[in-house]
Write a protein that holds these residues in place. Sequence first.
Motif, PDB file in Angstrom:
ATOM      1  N   ARG A 140      -6.573  -1.240  -4.515  1.00 48.04           N
ATOM      2  CA  ARG A 140      -5.732  -0.768  -3.416  1.00 48.04           C
ATOM      3  C   ARG A 140      -5.924   0.740  -3.186  1.00 48.04           C
ATOM      4  O   ARG A 140      -5.996   1.200  -2.043  1.00 48.04           O
ATOM      5  CB  ARG A 140      -4.263  -1.054  -3.723  1.00 48.04           C
ATOM      6  CG  ARG A 140      -3.885  -2.521  -3.642  1.00 48.04           C
ATOM      7  CD  ARG A 140      -3.448  -2.866  -2.241  1.00 48.04           C
ATOM      8  NE  ARG A 140      -3.021  -4.238  -2.117  1.00 48.04           N
ATOM      9  CZ  ARG A 140      -2.382  -4.728  -1.067  1.00 48.04           C
ATOM     10  NH1 ARG A 140      -2.076  -3.936  -0.051  1.00 48.04           N
ATOM     11  NH2 ARG A 140      -2.057  -5.997  -0.996  1.00 48.04           N
ATOM     12  N   ILE A 141      -6.012   1.483  -4.291  1.00 52.09           N
ATOM     13  CA  ILE A 141      -6.221   2.924  -4.158  1.00 52.09           C
ATOM     14  C   ILE A 141      -7.573   3.204  -3.508  1.00 52.09           C
ATOM     15  O   ILE A 141      -7.698   4.091  -2.641  1.00 52.09           O
ATOM     16  CB  ILE A 141      -6.124   3.607  -5.539  1.00 52.09           C
ATOM     17  CG1 ILE A 141      -4.701   3.486  -6.082  1.00 52.09           C
ATOM     18  CG2 ILE A 141      -6.521   5.084  -5.438  1.00 52.09           C
ATOM     19  CD1 ILE A 141      -4.551   3.959  -7.516  1.00 52.09           C
ATOM     20  N   LEU A 191       5.033  -2.382 -10.268  1.00 55.28           N
ATOM     21  CA  LEU A 191       4.930  -3.262  -9.097  1.00 55.28           C
ATOM     22  C   LEU A 191       4.552  -4.686  -9.454  1.00 55.28           C
ATOM     23  O   LEU A 191       4.416  -5.529  -8.564  1.00 55.28           O
ATOM     24  CB  LEU A 191       3.898  -2.680  -8.110  1.00 55.28           C
ATOM     25  CG  LEU A 191       4.226  -1.282  -7.561  1.00 55.28           C
ATOM     26  CD1 LEU A 191       3.145  -0.826  -6.583  1.00 55.28           C
ATOM     27  CD2 LEU A 191       5.591  -1.273  -6.885  1.00 55.28           C
ATOM     28  N   ASP A 231       0.828  -1.203   0.000  1.00 51.68           N
ATOM     29  CA  ASP A 231       0.000   0.000   0.000  1.00 51.68           C
ATOM     30  C   ASP A 231       0.867   1.260   0.000  1.00 51.68           C
ATOM     31  O   ASP A 231       0.556   2.241  -0.692  1.00 51.68           O
ATOM     32  CB  ASP A 231      -0.912   0.018   1.232  1.00 51.68           C
ATOM     33  CG  ASP A 231      -2.195  -0.766   1.003  1.00 51.68           C
ATOM     34  OD1 ASP A 231      -2.494  -1.051  -0.166  1.00 51.68           O
ATOM     35  OD2 ASP A 231      -2.880  -1.100   1.980  1.00 51.68           O
ATOM     36  N   VAL A 272      -4.363  -2.522  -8.526  1.00 53.65           N
ATOM     37  CA  VAL A 272      -3.909  -1.187  -8.139  1.00 53.65           C
ATOM     38  C   VAL A 272      -5.112  -0.297  -7.825  1.00 53.65           C
ATOM     39  O   VAL A 272      -5.134   0.417  -6.808  1.00 53.65           O
ATOM     40  CB  VAL A 272      -3.055  -0.558  -9.253  1.00 53.65           C
ATOM     41  CG1 VAL A 272      -2.794   0.932  -8.974  1.00 53.65           C
ATOM     42  CG2 VAL A 272      -1.734  -1.288  -9.392  1.00 53.65           C
ATOM     43  N   VAL A 300       2.242   1.753  -3.514  1.00 53.32           N
ATOM     44  CA  VAL A 300       1.185   2.187  -4.424  1.00 53.32           C
ATOM     45  C   VAL A 300       0.884   3.663  -4.193  1.00 53.32           C
ATOM     46  O   VAL A 300       0.800   4.452  -5.140  1.00 53.32           O
ATOM     47  CB  VAL A 300      -0.091   1.338  -4.229  1.00 53.32           C
ATOM     48  CG1 VAL A 300      -1.274   1.977  -4.949  1.00 53.32           C
ATOM     49  CG2 VAL A 300       0.131  -0.079  -4.748  1.00 53.32           C
ATOM     50  N   ASP A 356      -2.435   4.633 -13.151  1.00 49.55           N
ATOM     51  CA  ASP A 356      -2.699   3.324 -12.553  1.00 49.55           C
ATOM     52  C   ASP A 356      -1.993   2.216 -13.327  1.00 49.55           C
ATOM     53  O   ASP A 356      -1.441   1.272 -12.732  1.00 49.55           O
ATOM     54  CB  ASP A 356      -4.207   3.043 -12.529  1.00 49.55           C
ATOM     55  CG  ASP A 356      -4.958   4.002 -11.614  1.00 49.55           C
ATOM     56  OD1 ASP A 356      -4.292   4.779 -10.900  1.00 49.55           O
ATOM     57  OD2 ASP A 356      -6.199   3.976 -11.624  1.00 49.55           O
ATOM     58  N   VAL A 394       1.736   2.300 -12.515  1.00 48.81           N
ATOM     59  CA  VAL A 394       1.962   1.741 -11.182  1.00 48.81           C
ATOM     60  C   VAL A 394       1.891   0.219 -11.230  1.00 48.81           C
ATOM     61  O   VAL A 394       2.727  -0.483 -10.644  1.00 48.81           O
ATOM     62  CB  VAL A 394       0.934   2.301 -10.178  1.00 48.81           C
ATOM     63  CG1 VAL A 394       1.069   1.601  -8.826  1.00 48.81           C
ATOM     64  CG2 VAL A 394       1.100   3.806 -10.021  1.00 48.81           C
ATOM     65  N   ALA A 395       0.899  -0.303 -11.937  1.00 49.07           N
ATOM     66  CA  ALA A 395       0.743  -1.749 -12.046  1.00 49.07           C
ATOM     67  C   ALA A 395       1.969  -2.389 -12.677  1.00 49.07           C
ATOM     68  O   ALA A 395       2.464  -3.424 -12.219  1.00 49.07           O
ATOM     69  CB  ALA A 395      -0.514  -2.080 -12.856  1.00 49.07           C
TER      70      ALA A 395
END
Length: 331
Positions: A305-306, A295, A275, A302, A278, A288, A291-292
């Motif tokens: 999680r957001i 990670l 978390d 993602v 992210v 997004d 980020v995906a």
Amino acid sequence: MLTALGLGPAEEEIYRLLIARPNCGAEELADRTGHARPDVDRILATLVNSGLASARATTSTADARTLFTAAPPAVALGPMLRQRRDDLRAAEIDVLALVEQHRTTGNDCASDGVIEVITDIDAVRQRFAQIQDSARHEVRSMMVANLSVVPHRQNQAGYDGLGRGVGYRVILQREALSTPGMVAEVIAATAQGQHIRIADTVPVKMVIVDRDLAMVPLHSNQNTAAASILVHASGLLDMLVAFFESSWERAYPMPPSMIGDDPGTSRPSELDELDARVLALVLAGLTDLAVARQLGLSRRTVQRRIGQLMAKAGATTRVQLGWQAARKAWI
């Protein structure tokens, strides 16, 4: 370590063994080192001739052989060390004289030795490594996305500089964080001691070594091209240093949550490691999908999680999430 004094690896190995075990014969040395007997004989002769060891024959007729003992290091190696120091000092004086001559005479591509134009890609790579190898105190750099001449991961001279205790400050263009693997590289570089900040825009790639040299692109709006200008100490270099420092003050520091756990920082107890990362990447401006990719997650994961982070922070928009994250010291 003694190779700097002119000893080869095998010679150093046998000399060290003679220090630990005086009065060794060639056969014993061969058994302990795994070297062939003729090689050991040759190495021992070299050590004796250079004054690093002495030989004496045994008096026993039943066991006639030659035993070897290392000369005291302070006596044998001290003069060699002093000679190397003198040679290096002489070379340093010659280099300084050449630098001054180069600066005053100039060349076809420079004005009064202030700038040097380099267009060949291999020459640019070589000079980029050389100026970092010459760093004594600090290297400042501004990095753009899609570097191709010397990608961040291939900058071995930078890692070598960190190992020598040279400080590194890097301003990284936000867009570069979307490059596959870049976040992992940033985390690794930070762990090794680089200080990295993020900027929305980086107008020009640049590296500044101490207050002596800088390298910038030759052509406007061609940050990924090889052709470069090397700027020597001058008013122009002072201006580049000032520009870097003002950009550094405005850049966004890397949050600890993006870097990971560190002895000097702690992750907020409300967030797990994933978390935290992210959140840090989202607040750094990555999409997004980016980020995906960084990670190794799916875009849906993602987004989920957001959403959970927004619920935990009591936020209804991502702008509010950023504000609440700052208020709760999550970043």
